[in-house]
Write a protein that holds these residues in place. Structure first.
Motif, short mmCIF file in Angstrom:
data_model
loop_
_atom_site.label_atom_id
_atom_site.label_comp_id
_atom_site.label_asym_id
_atom_site.label_seq_id
_atom_site.Cartn_x
_atom_site.Cartn_y
_atom_site.Cartn_z
N ILE A 1 0.92 11.82 -9.90
CA ILE A 1 0.13 13.30 -9.62
C ILE A 1 1.25 14.38 -9.90
O ILE A 1 0.99 15.28 -10.49
CB ILE A 1 -0.43 13.35 -8.27
CG1 ILE A 1 -1.69 12.45 -8.28
CG2 ILE A 1 -0.85 14.57 -8.10
CD1 ILE A 1 -2.23 12.34 -7.03
N ALA A 2 2.40 14.40 -9.34
CA ALA A 2 3.50 15.37 -9.17
C ALA A 2 3.83 15.44 -10.88
O ALA A 2 3.93 16.39 -11.36
CB ALA A 2 4.72 14.87 -8.32
N TRP B 1 0.82 -1.06 -0.03
CA TRP B 1 -0.10 0.15 -0.17
C TRP B 1 0.96 1.21 0.02
O TRP B 1 0.43 2.25 -0.64
CB TRP B 1 -1.04 0.11 1.28
CG TRP B 1 -2.34 -0.77 1.10
CD1 TRP B 1 -2.55 -1.87 1.44
CD2 TRP B 1 -3.24 -0.10 -0.12
NE1 TRP B 1 -3.79 -2.21 0.90
CE2 TRP B 1 -4.25 -0.88 0.11
CE3 TRP B 1 -3.50 0.86 -0.49
CZ2 TRP B 1 -5.48 -1.01 -0.63
CZ3 TRP B 1 -4.78 1.22 -1.34
CH2 TRP B 1 -5.72 0.13 -1.11
N LYS B 2 2.03 1.32 0.70
CA LYS B 2 2.97 2.37 0.77
C LYS B 2 3.62 2.70 -0.51
O LYS B 2 3.48 3.84 -1.01
CB LYS B 2 4.17 2.27 1.73
CG LYS B 2 3.52 2.37 3.33
CD LYS B 2 4.50 1.98 4.33
CE LYS B 2 4.10 2.10 5.58
NZ LYS B 2 5.08 1.86 6.63
N TYR B 3 3.90 1.60 -1.36
CA TYR B 3 4.35 1.68 -2.61
C TYR B 3 3.43 2.07 -3.50
O TYR B 3 3.94 2.92 -4.44
CB TYR B 3 4.99 0.33 -3.05
CG TYR B 3 6.19 0.02 -2.28
CD1 TYR B 3 7.11 0.87 -1.93
CD2 TYR B 3 6.52 -1.38 -2.15
CE1 TYR B 3 8.20 0.61 -1.34
CE2 TYR B 3 7.82 -1.61 -1.37
CZ TYR B 3 8.43 -0.90 -1.04
OH TYR B 3 9.85 -1.14 -0.36
N PHE B 4 2.15 1.71 -3.35
CA PHE B 4 1.08 2.11 -4.14
C PHE B 4 0.85 3.65 -4.30
O PHE B 4 0.73 4.41 -5.18
CB PHE B 4 -0.17 1.27 -4.04
CG PHE B 4 -1.49 1.84 -4.75
CD1 PHE B 4 -1.59 1.57 -6.14
CD2 PHE B 4 -2.31 2.49 -4.14
CE1 PHE B 4 -2.59 2.30 -6.77
CE2 PHE B 4 -3.64 3.14 -4.76
CZ PHE B 4 -3.46 2.87 -6.15
N LEU B 5 0.72 4.13 -2.71
CA LEU B 5 0.34 5.45 -2.51
C LEU B 5 1.73 6.33 -2.92
O LEU B 5 1.29 7.58 -3.41
CB LEU B 5 0.14 5.60 -1.08
CG LEU B 5 -1.09 5.21 -0.57
CD1 LEU B 5 -1.32 5.22 0.89
CD2 LEU B 5 -2.38 5.72 -1.29
N LEU B 6 2.90 5.98 -2.95
CA LEU B 6 3.96 6.69 -3.30
C LEU B 6 3.92 6.89 -4.79
O LEU B 6 4.19 7.86 -5.19
CB LEU B 6 5.44 5.93 -2.77
CG LEU B 6 6.61 6.62 -3.42
CD1 LEU B 6 6.73 8.03 -2.60
CD2 LEU B 6 7.80 5.89 -2.83
N SER B 7 3.70 5.75 -5.51
CA SER B 7 3.56 5.76 -7.11
C SER B 7 2.58 6.60 -7.38
O SER B 7 2.62 7.49 -8.35
CB SER B 7 3.43 4.45 -7.66
OG SER B 7 4.32 3.31 -7.01
N PHE B 8 1.53 6.61 -6.77
CA PHE B 8 0.21 7.43 -7.17
C PHE B 8 0.68 8.90 -6.92
O PHE B 8 0.24 9.87 -7.87
CB PHE B 8 -1.01 7.26 -6.32
CG PHE B 8 -2.19 8.02 -6.68
CD1 PHE B 8 -2.59 7.70 -8.03
CD2 PHE B 8 -2.70 8.73 -5.77
CE1 PHE B 8 -3.95 8.31 -8.23
CE2 PHE B 8 -4.00 9.49 -6.28
CZ PHE B 8 -4.52 9.42 -7.36
#
Length: 401
Positions: free
Chosen positions: A21-22, A10-17
């Motif tokens: 966005i950036a 989940w952390k990797y997914f949120l970081l990738s998301f």
């Protein structure tokens, strides 16, 4: 799926998301900047053409019309000849391009040179020829375009700082809540164990009177296990409280526990304890036994086939006043990228494991004994070495590395 691995995903997914966005924000801003830059280039070219026509026309009406066009195109620009001598300019700071000192018109040449260098670095000049002379029109980005180039980086930096602070606060709050739950469960477990342990001790006394002398050795083994239960209950009762540390010879503490532990596992596993027998450290023995127990259980589980060796070496580091305990097994080993992961709550390679043993070990060594524990080295198929570092409390410290 292992809960810790799930959290990592989940952390990797949120970081990738967040990265998507950036990148999208920067790409869209770059698209806007390029369009505005093209628009400003067109405006600068139109201003240059109007300026050329002004120099070449004698028609007053046309001149007035060209003045209107020129003034409607607020482009910060400088016109120079081929030798970089300034012919005219527009849209610059009037306080530095024209002022009076003692009745004489003055201007700031350093300001012009600075602006000209900036314009040259930003855009290619626009060729402009009038009266048979070749000239160049330099221009710079408008304030809007300059701000738009910088804004997304400022925006993303502020968002990153905010998210970092939010993460730290949330993580700290969650950790505090987990600690409270853990302490409550530990103390409740100690309380629940107290009653049956007391009852077992009473039943054991009755058995001593009932069994013949030839069977008394069974009672002794049961008594050892009940004492062990008392130790376990005492361990849990100490969680959340500041344990009392006292100076102990590390070698003897480790040996006493290994002597208890080795008779309760396969006799195909050989234990070896070596090193400095005199070196001392501040320990809480019940909690430190728990540390050694968790690492030894992990080592036993890692030894495939039931045959293997566990070597415990105790040595000192005089320069840092430390006691070093290396526990080496001949098990299946750990991948390097999992050296830190094995201490995370919930991480386990066993189907029935809870993944709490090494997590508790790290907590007890670092929080209660003010030391450190980590995987010193490991090789797949050959074994692993865990290292515990404690503060020394003796003048006698070996000089082994």
């Amino acid at each position: 799926m292992n809960p810790y691995q799930n959290n990592r995903r989940w952390k990797y997914f949120l970081l990738s998301f967040a990265i998507v966005i950036a990148v999208s924000s920067l790409a869209y801003t770059d698209f806007l900047v390029n369009n505005i830059a093209k628009s400003e280039r067109t405006r600068a070219e139109l201003w240059a053409k109007s300026l050329k026509t002004m120099f070449e026309t004698d028609n007053d009406e046309m001149m007035n019309f060209l003045f209107v066009i020129r003034d409607s195109l607020p482009v910060p620009a400088i016109v120079t000849n081929e030798k970089d001598s300034i012919i005219t300019y527009q849209g610059l700071d009037t306080a530095k391009t024209y002022f009076k000192i003692e009745g004489h018109k003055k201007y700031d040449p350093a300001y012009f040179n600075k602006e000209l260098r900036k314009m040259k670095s930003q855009h290619k000049p626009i060729p402009l020829e009038f009266y048979g002379q070749k000239n160049l029109v330099y221009y710079k980005d408008s304030n809007l375009l300059t701000q738009l180039r910088v804004f997304p980086y400022i925006q993303l930096s502020l968002i990153a700082v905010f998210l970092l602070l939010a993460y730290v606060v949330f993580n700290s709050s969650r950790k505090s809540e987990q600690d409270q739950v853990w302490v409550g469960m530990a103390k409740e477990t100690a309380h629940q164990l107290g009653t049956p342990v007391s009852s077992l001790m009473a039943w054991l006394e009755l058995l001593k009177d009932k069994l013949p002398d030839t069977e008394q050795h069974l009672v002794e083994q049961m008594e050892n296990d009940i004492q062990r239960l008392e130790v376990v209950a005492d361990r849990f009762s100490k969680i959340g409280s500041r344990p009392v540390l006292s100076s102990h010879k590390v070698y003897q503490v480790v040996k006493d526990f290994v002597d208890y532990f080795r008779v309760r596992i396969s006799d195909k596993i050989t234990f070896t304890i070596k090193g400095d027998k005199e070196i001392e450290a501040f320990l809480n023995v019940p909690l430190f036994d728990w540390v050694i127990e968790n690492i030894l259980k992990n080592a036993v589980n890692a030894i495939e086939g039931g045959h293997g060796d566990i070597i415990i070496e105790i040595k000192g580091n005089p320069s840092k006043k430390q006691v070093i305990i290396d526990i080496t097994d001949t098990g299946k080993g750990i991948s390097k990228y999992k050296f830190e992961t094995v201490f995370q709550p919930g991480y386990t390679t066993r189907k029935r494991g809870w993944g709490l043993g090494l997590s508790l070990t790290k907590r007890m060594v670092e929080n209660y004994h003010k030391g450190s524990v980590f995987v010193k080295e490991s090789e797949i198929g050959k074994g692993t070495t865990f290292r515990i570092i404690l503060k020394s409390n003796t003048k006698h410290v070996s000089t082994n590395d």
